[in-house]
Design an enzyme around this catalytic site. Structure first.
Site, PDB file in Angstrom:
ATOM      1  N   HIS A 213      31.559  29.087  38.655  1.00 25.74           N
ATOM      2  CA  HIS A 213      32.953  29.126  38.177  1.00 25.74           C
ATOM      3  C   HIS A 213      33.727  30.382  38.596  1.00 25.74           C
ATOM      4  O   HIS A 213      34.907  30.320  38.877  1.00 25.74           O
ATOM      5  CB  HIS A 213      33.000  28.942  36.653  1.00 25.74           C
ATOM      6  CG  HIS A 213      32.424  30.098  35.894  1.00 25.74           C
ATOM      7  ND1 HIS A 213      31.075  30.355  35.854  1.00 25.74           N
ATOM      8  CD2 HIS A 213      33.022  31.088  35.172  1.00 25.74           C
ATOM      9  CE1 HIS A 213      30.852  31.440  35.113  1.00 25.74           C
ATOM     10  NE2 HIS A 213      32.015  31.908  34.698  1.00 25.74           N
ATOM     11  N   ASP A 214      33.051  31.525  38.670  1.00 24.46           N
ATOM     12  CA  ASP A 214      33.751  32.774  39.021  1.00 24.46           C
ATOM     13  C   ASP A 214      33.531  33.197  40.465  1.00 24.46           C
ATOM     14  O   ASP A 214      33.757  34.365  40.812  1.00 24.46           O
ATOM     15  CB  ASP A 214      33.303  33.905  38.075  1.00 24.46           C
ATOM     16  CG  ASP A 214      34.131  33.908  36.787  1.00 24.46           C
ATOM     17  OD1 ASP A 214      35.214  33.281  36.782  1.00 24.46           O
ATOM     18  OD2 ASP A 214      33.681  34.534  35.806  1.00 24.46           O
ATOM     19  N   LYS A 217      35.853  35.559  42.383  1.00 21.37           N
ATOM     20  CA  LYS A 217      35.962  36.993  42.071  1.00 21.37           C
ATOM     21  C   LYS A 217      35.474  37.862  43.231  1.00 21.37           C
ATOM     22  O   LYS A 217      35.754  39.047  43.295  1.00 21.37           O
ATOM     23  CB  LYS A 217      35.183  37.317  40.791  1.00 21.37           C
ATOM     24  CG  LYS A 217      35.942  36.898  39.542  1.00 21.37           C
ATOM     25  CD  LYS A 217      35.309  37.428  38.271  1.00 21.37           C
ATOM     26  CE  LYS A 217      36.153  37.015  37.072  1.00 21.37           C
ATOM     27  NZ  LYS A 217      35.427  37.274  35.806  1.00 21.37           N
ATOM     28  N   HIS A 242      41.442  34.512  41.303  1.00 17.71           N
ATOM     29  CA  HIS A 242      40.008  34.214  41.555  1.00 17.71           C
ATOM     30  C   HIS A 242      39.737  32.703  41.455  1.00 17.71           C
ATOM     31  O   HIS A 242      38.796  32.193  42.032  1.00 17.71           O
ATOM     32  CB  HIS A 242      39.082  35.017  40.626  1.00 17.71           C
ATOM     33  CG  HIS A 242      38.900  34.443  39.247  1.00 17.71           C
ATOM     34  ND1 HIS A 242      39.760  34.716  38.208  1.00 17.71           N
ATOM     35  CD2 HIS A 242      37.945  33.624  38.732  1.00 17.71           C
ATOM     36  CE1 HIS A 242      39.338  34.091  37.108  1.00 17.71           C
ATOM     37  NE2 HIS A 242      38.227  33.406  37.405  1.00 17.71           N
ATOM     38  N   HIS A 272      40.392  28.008  34.004  1.00 19.53           N
ATOM     39  CA  HIS A 272      41.313  28.801  33.171  1.00 19.53           C
ATOM     40  C   HIS A 272      42.545  27.999  32.778  1.00 19.53           C
ATOM     41  O   HIS A 272      43.492  28.541  32.228  1.00 19.53           O
ATOM     42  CB  HIS A 272      41.724  30.098  33.892  1.00 19.53           C
ATOM     43  CG  HIS A 272      40.648  31.150  33.833  1.00 19.53           C
ATOM     44  ND1 HIS A 272      40.308  31.816  32.672  1.00 19.53           N
ATOM     45  CD2 HIS A 272      39.806  31.623  34.803  1.00 19.53           C
ATOM     46  CE1 HIS A 272      39.312  32.665  32.926  1.00 19.53           C
ATOM     47  NE2 HIS A 272      38.980  32.556  34.221  1.00 19.53           N
ATOM     48  N   ASP A 300      33.008  29.524  28.774  1.00 16.61           N
ATOM     49  CA  ASP A 300      33.311  30.811  29.428  1.00 16.61           C
ATOM     50  C   ASP A 300      33.968  31.755  28.420  1.00 16.61           C
ATOM     51  O   ASP A 300      33.611  32.924  28.310  1.00 16.61           O
ATOM     52  CB  ASP A 300      34.234  30.554  30.637  1.00 16.61           C
ATOM     53  CG  ASP A 300      34.438  31.820  31.479  1.00 16.61           C
ATOM     54  OD1 ASP A 300      33.490  32.649  31.545  1.00 16.61           O
ATOM     55  OD2 ASP A 300      35.529  31.963  32.071  1.00 16.61           O
TER      56      ASP A 300
END
Lengths: 354, 116
Positions: A213-214, A217, A242, A272, A300
């Site tokens: 998911h990240d 970044k 990100h 998000h 998250d």
């Protein structure tokens, strides 16, 4: 010696003697005078029997009961049964086949025919057994390869996720927490909300994909990613990217359309987004946000709350639960909130163990 | 008396039994086994007791072993009685039974001749 074993079950000794006359040169012969003896002999010799000759009409359990015993013991496909019958009528033939006989021979016996058919049927069952064994072996090999592939896939995804994680500021267990929480949540979604049509296999894939998911970044500069304290509005705007960076990386590696690709892409891009349309990057709302992204969103947030970050203190589990429920971390769908509530105990239990 | 004459006398098929046993020498052995089988006695008892099930099983066995011995006459008549009894028709079986008794006894005495 490799002499094949046959069982002759017939209450009339004359019939047994006639069959013995046909077979005693080539076979080792066992005899039974009634159904019960036949069952006992089969039980004691089930590993070695090559074929069974079975009379239908016998005292102390008839031929049908012997066949039923064989069906119960799962021997039907392994040992061929040749029915011995006096009358060549369609009705008795049908009955014999229906109960699982492989072939039928009629009294009076014709030695050459009986011998030929018996040898054929033994050969048929032997090659069937060999084929089945091969198939089992091949299936095992295939399963093993599939499992190895799955394991190495999961390993690569974890490694990729760890690269992002190590550089960042999140706790080192963040990725495995996300996967565990995602899996717990998905179980509830699958069970209580069949409308999303999630299967067990899909849930497994989504759980693996949640680790990424990240991923985006990796494209965020250290000055922002590692900054202690609050970000400026410009920095926050950069940080938000990100999500799209992540989905761009996924899209760039796309080989073909697959479920797994969709999960990875959606989770990176939409984790998000918020139910009321106040998330980012696309301000999606309602069920326009794929359910897998909704699930990863909430876990998250939950994991972020209960772990220390450069920009915030650590919250206690119940406090974290309360903040999510009160909408302090954005709005989630009623279904997601319901599942989160159902999963509460399990989530806390897993968190404490970790 | 030769085995061939024995088969002719009782309405049996000599060529068929040779085809099955491959040798004339073992015909007496199989005749022994045939006449030692108590199915005929069971059939007799079953008929007297009016016990359809008992009589049916015995007739069925007699039919099977007669067929295997190529005793054609005995096979036909025991087959007819078997079918009566299978249908539960004791009266029909009783009508046929005396003929079966005659054939069986004829075979039995012819066999005594063959042995001596």
């Amino acid at each position: 010696m490799d002499q094949k074993v046959i069982l002759i079950a017939d209450d009339a000794d004359l019939n047994r003697e006639m069959l013995k006359l046909i077979f005693n040169e080539q076979f080792y012969i066992l005899e039974a005078r009634d159904g019960q003896e036949a069952i006992d002999t089969i039980a004691a010799n089930k590993e070695t029997l090559s074929v069974i000759f079975l009379d239908l009409v016998m005292p102390n359990k008839d031929g049908i009961e012997v066949l039923k015993y064989m069906a119960d013991e799962n021997l039907k496909g392994r040992i061929p049964v040749i029915m011995i019958t006096g009358e060549a009528t369609d009705a008795t033939d049908e009955k014999a086949y229906e109960y699982g006989a492989s072939d039928i021979i009629y009294k009076p016996f014709s030695p050459n025919v009986v011998m030929r058919r018996t040898l054929n049927i033994i050969e048929l069952f032997e090659s069937k057994a060999i084929l089945e064994k091969q198939l089992v072996e091949e299936t095992n090999q295939f399963d093993q390869i599939t499992n190895e592939l799955k394991e190495s896939n999961a390993f690569l995804i974890d490694m990729l996720s760890s690269v992002v994680e190590f550089r960042g500021t999140e706790s080192s267990d963040h990725i495995s927490h996300i996967q565990t929480f995602t899996s717990i949540m998905l179980n509830y979604v699958r069970e209580y909300y069949p409308k999303y049509g999630l299967t067990e296999e899909q849930c497994k894939l989504i759980t693996i994909a949640s680790a990424l998911h990240d991923l985006g970044k990796i494209s965020i500069p250290d000055s922002i990613l590692l900054k202690p304290g609050k970000l400026t509005p410009e920095e926050f705007a950069e940080m938000k990217k990100h999500t799209t960076f992540g989905s761009d990386i996924i899209a760039a590696s796309k080989k073909n359309d697959s479920e797994f690709y969709t999960y990875c892409y959606d989770i990176c891009r939409y984790h998000h987004e918020r139910y009321d349309g106040n998330g980012y990057p696309d301000r999606l709302s309602g069920d326009d946000i794929p359910i897998w992204a909704q699930v990863v969103s909430i876990v998250d947030v939950y994991d972020a709350l209960i772990n220390k970050r450069v920009y915030k203190p650590v919250y206690e589990y119940n406090e974290a639960m309360r903040m999510i429920k009160d909408g302090e971390c954005g709005v989630f769908s009623p279904e997601i909130m319901d599942c989160f509530d159902l999963a509460k105990e399990e989530l806390i239990a897993t968190t404490i163990i970790k | 008396m030769t085995a061939k004459e024995f088969y002719d006398k009782i309405g049996g098929n000599y060529n068929e039994i040779i085809g099955r046993l491959m040798s004339e020498d073992i015909i007496p052995k199989f005749c022994d086994i045939f006449f030692e089988n108590d199915c005929y006695q069971q059939l007799l008892d079953g008929m007297n007791e009016k016990n359809v099930d008992k009589a049916f099983r015995a007739a069925h066995t007699l039919k099977g072993i007669s067929a295997n011995m190529a005793f054609t006459q005995l096979t036909l008549i025991s087959s007819a009685i078997t079918e009566c009894l299978r249908a539960g028709d004791m009266d029909g079986a009783s009508i046929i039974f005396p003929k079966l008794k005659r054939e069986y006894e004829k075979a039995e005495s012819a066999y005594e001749e063959l042995k001596n």
